[in-house]
Design a protein around this motif. Sequence first.
Motif, PDB file in Angstrom:
ATOM      1  N   PRO A   8      16.732  44.832  40.100  1.00 53.01           N
ATOM      2  CA  PRO A   8      15.437  44.405  40.649  1.00 53.01           C
ATOM      3  C   PRO A   8      15.256  44.705  42.138  1.00 53.01           C
ATOM      4  N   ILE A  39      14.186  48.909  36.888  1.00 54.15           N
ATOM      5  CA  ILE A  39      13.937  47.687  37.659  1.00 54.15           C
ATOM      6  C   ILE A  39      14.602  46.486  36.992  1.00 54.15           C
ATOM      7  N   ALA A  40      14.593  46.458  35.664  1.00 52.22           N
ATOM      8  CA  ALA A  40      15.262  45.364  34.960  1.00 52.22           C
ATOM      9  C   ALA A  40      16.766  45.375  35.245  1.00 52.22           C
ATOM     10  N   ASP A  48      10.524  50.673  34.353  1.00 46.34           N
ATOM     11  CA  ASP A  48      10.700  49.247  34.085  1.00 46.34           C
ATOM     12  C   ASP A  48      12.149  48.935  33.718  1.00 46.34           C
TER      13      ASP A  48
END
Length: 199
Positions: free
Chosen positions: A35, A31-32, A28
């Motif tokens: 993206p 991805i942050a 996560d």
Amino acid sequence: PGVAALHNNRGNALRHLGRPEESLASYDRAIALDPLYAAAFENKALLYANAQRNEEALACVERAIALDPTKADPHVIRGVLLRRLGRGQEEIDAYKDAINIDPRNVDAWFNQANALSTVNRVLAIQCVDNALSCDPAYVAAWDLKGTLLSELGRGADAVTCHQEAVKLSPRDGRLRYNLGNSWSSIERLEEARESYEAA
């Protein structure tokens, strides 16, 4: 990807160490930071798949494919997830997509053979043969081919395939059991007994 790649790689290490919550947090974070980082979505899909969170895994792998449609492996992962969700034709199409990208993707051929095994055994055997041309030491492919040949009434050919599987993985009792079934199908009962006892 830079820093995102570090978090992605950390997530992979944690996943392999059996620490899924920390692994998920790392993906996560990757991805942050980025993206558009397809690999992080693919790895997050694998993490969810391992936890049988199939819908979430499918959403992640489809995002990975949308971001980078040139990689075959996410299509294979998508196919496996679609199988779990009972979406058979879409599963087969996913493996075809993988094969179109990489005709030597052994997992795509093998999974396609599995998907076809109940609807078209002859075509399934052709897919297994393609998998074996990519990797002649693929134990599960030899085993599947033997089972398919046995179901088609080609017991002697099935024995040959199951023998190859046992030769490649002699400690796997399930393979010896399947070899016993093939021996039984051609009424070689002594050989069948020996295989069952060794299983």
